[in-house]
Motif scaffolding. Structure first.
Motif, short mmCIF file in Angstrom:
data_model
loop_
_atom_site.label_atom_id
_atom_site.label_comp_id
_atom_site.label_asym_id
_atom_site.label_seq_id
_atom_site.Cartn_x
_atom_site.Cartn_y
_atom_site.Cartn_z
N ALA A 1 13.92 3.71 4.76
CA ALA A 1 12.75 4.58 4.60
C ALA A 1 13.06 5.69 3.60
O ALA A 1 14.18 6.22 3.58
CB ALA A 1 12.34 5.19 5.94
N ASP B 1 11.63 9.46 1.92
CA ASP B 1 10.69 10.55 1.69
C ASP B 1 10.41 10.50 0.19
O ASP B 1 11.22 10.96 -0.62
CB ASP B 1 11.32 11.90 2.06
N LYS C 1 10.17 1.58 3.79
CA LYS C 1 9.01 2.31 4.28
C LYS C 1 8.92 3.63 3.51
O LYS C 1 9.92 4.31 3.29
CB LYS C 1 9.14 2.59 5.78
N TYR D 1 7.19 7.49 2.86
CA TYR D 1 6.61 8.61 3.59
C TYR D 1 6.31 9.80 2.69
O TYR D 1 7.04 10.08 1.74
CB TYR D 1 7.57 9.09 4.70
N ASN E 1 6.36 13.80 3.00
CA ASN E 1 7.12 14.68 3.88
C ASN E 1 6.76 16.15 3.63
O ASN E 1 6.72 16.59 2.48
CB ASN E 1 8.62 14.47 3.62
N ASP F 1 3.40 4.41 4.02
CA ASP F 1 3.55 3.90 5.39
C ASP F 1 3.42 4.97 6.45
O ASP F 1 3.13 4.66 7.61
CB ASP F 1 4.91 3.21 5.54
N GLY F 2 3.67 6.23 6.08
CA GLY F 2 3.62 7.24 7.10
C GLY F 2 3.81 8.64 6.57
O GLY F 2 3.90 8.88 5.36
N VAL F 3 3.86 9.57 7.51
CA VAL F 3 4.02 11.00 7.20
C VAL F 3 5.25 11.53 7.91
O VAL F 3 5.47 11.23 9.09
CB VAL F 3 2.77 11.80 7.63
N GLY F 4 6.05 12.28 7.17
CA GLY F 4 7.19 12.95 7.77
C GLY F 4 6.82 14.37 8.16
O GLY F 4 6.45 15.17 7.30
N ASP G 1 2.36 5.67 10.36
CA ASP G 1 3.50 5.98 11.22
C ASP G 1 3.87 7.45 11.06
O ASP G 1 3.53 8.08 10.05
CB ASP G 1 4.69 5.10 10.83
N GLN H 1 7.29 10.11 11.35
CA GLN H 1 8.70 10.37 11.59
C GLN H 1 8.91 11.89 11.56
O GLN H 1 8.33 12.57 10.70
CB GLN H 1 9.58 9.69 10.53
N THR I 1 11.39 14.52 10.60
CA THR I 1 12.43 14.30 9.62
C THR I 1 13.48 15.40 9.51
O THR I 1 14.56 15.16 8.98
CB THR I 1 11.79 14.12 8.23
#
Length: 425
Positions: A181, A183, A237, A239, A241, A269-272, A300, A302, A304
């Motif tokens: 993954a 950032d 993945k 992110y 951040n 894919d997502g946010v930190g 998703d 995470q 971080t």
């Protein structure tokens, strides 16, 4: 006892028995209503944190949370030497604290400093730990040469875009298949209360502007960074951040930005959520609301860069009203933060805050894939050389060490009460 008094006594007994029967019926027959959170889950009941140490001292955070999420730690070359035993016991994921940032790993156009980053990756692979990459684009600790053209003037948008692509392909490409993954973009969003300013455009004087924005004058560089990262390592993945993700004004801006990315087909894919927290921020409601917003986009989450700073800033006019975020616009007369030591009262507040946070993280386990602490123990935290609040390591000028005691391990690397509060049921 005469007959009159006996009859009264019998009546009182009958009435009392009837009252008891009515109460029991109400308690047993009334419908039960179970409260739920915004996510539809049953909230964790408030309770005194259980800080009793477990008998099995060989288990680590990674074992206690194996059914929930990965548990990671931010490290440098020194920490993987000094704290390797603790790290191996406790964590199953690592993040390079500084050694993969653009200005550190790529100081000049023709120079890459791979040694420290390679050592961290090799350490993680030896001990079967996952690796998070941090980060591919950030306005702080950036490679200043990127923004200057051959003629000494600001680089053109086309030149900066090419340099950014080359950098991301080199770094993400080198660790392809090893870093699960990234950032990709870090802290690109304005953190003032002004809802009309979404990005770090340089229009507010209260924070460092983004040099990327200065050249692009649009979020095009953000989209490009994600696309380049996906091309360089399609399986990683990706992110966005940022810090203060739970505070209302910043939360809404983050939601707007990542929704735009997702709606435009940008590979995210997502946010930190960095998770640089204090003894009273976030509240349970703030944390749940922020989680629910990102989850609603199908992304998703995470956490971080987790730590809980125990220091309380001393302001002439008291703390911001209604729990508002402390910002750079606070009074210039702010006095230095006071290091009162890790007192029993401060310890109790930190224990309660950590327990509240982790109760919620466990509640949202289906939507959280990783939780990473920023540094190993209280012996050395990045916060010790900074004022309270904020996130980025962009502070300039003299620094005075004031211990923040923000982690689950004390200055000797021993588990604190907060550690047991988050792992005990």
């Amino acid at each position: 006892m005469n007959k009159y008094l006996l009859n009264i006594s019998r009546k009182n007994i009958v009435l009392a028995a009837a009252a008891v029967a009515t109460t029991l019926c109400y308690m047993q027959c009334s419908p039960k209503v179970t409260p739920t959170t915004a996510s539809g889950a049953t909230p964790t009941a408030a309770a005194t944190p259980n800080t009793t140490p477990q008998l099995d001292q060989s288990k680590g955070l990674k074992d206690y949370f194996k059914d929930y999420f990965l548990v990671g730690v931010a490290v440098g070359s020194r920490s993987i030497q000094q704290d390797s035993a603790l790290m191996i016991r406790e964590f199953n994921s690592v993040t390079a604290e500084n050694d993969m940032k653009m200005g550190v790993i790529h100081p000049t156009e023709d120079t890459y400093n791979w040694k420290n980053a390679d050592n961290i990756v090799a350490f993680a692979e030896r001990h079967k730990m996952k690796i998070r990459g941090h980060n591919l684009l950030w306005h702080t600790q950036a490679a200043e040469w990127m923004f200057v053209g051959p003629d000494g003037k600001p680089a053109s948008k086309e030149l900066l875009l090419k340099r950014l692509k080359d950098h991301i392909f080199a770094v993400a490409g080198r660790y392809k298949g090893k870093i699960y993954a990234w950032d990709v973009v870090n802290e690109a969003i304005d953190d003032t209360q002004d809802s009309t300013i979404v990005y770090r455009t340089g229009t507010t004087k209260t924070q460092k502007p983004s040099q990327f924005w200065g050249i692009f004058q649009s979020p095009e560089f953000i989209d490009a960074a994600f696309r380049f990262a996906h091309e360089a390592d399609p399986k990683a993945k990706l992110y966005y951040n940022d810090y203060s993700s739970e505070r209302p004004a910043k939360r809404e801006k983050i939601f707007k930005v990542v929704k735009r990315l997702k709606d435009n087909g940008v590979p995210i894919d997502g946010v930190g959520f960095q998770g640089h927290w204090t003894l009273n921020i976030p509240t349970a409601s703030q944390l749940r609301t922020a989680l629910d917003q990102i989850i609603s986009l199908g992304l998703d989450v995470q956490f971080t860069e987790v730590d809980v700073d125990v220091r309380v800033p001393q302001r002439p006019s008291g703390p911001p009203a209604n729990g508002a975020a402390p910002t750079a616009t606070r009074p210039a007369a702010t006095t230095p933060d006071v290091d009162a030591g890790y007192t029993p009262e401060i310890e109790a507040r930190q224990v309660a805050q950590y327990k509240m946070i982790f109760d919620i993280l466990k509640e949202y386990k289906k939507h959280i894939s990783s939780v990473t602490f920023w540094n190993v123990s209280d012996r050395a935290s990045w916060l010790d050389g900074r004022g309270t609040g904020g996130a980025a390591a962009s502070q300039t000028g003299p620094r005075t060490i004031r211990k923040a005691y923000p982690l689950l391990f004390d200055v000797n690397g021993q588990r604190k009460k907060a550690y047991w509060a988050v792992v005990n049921k």
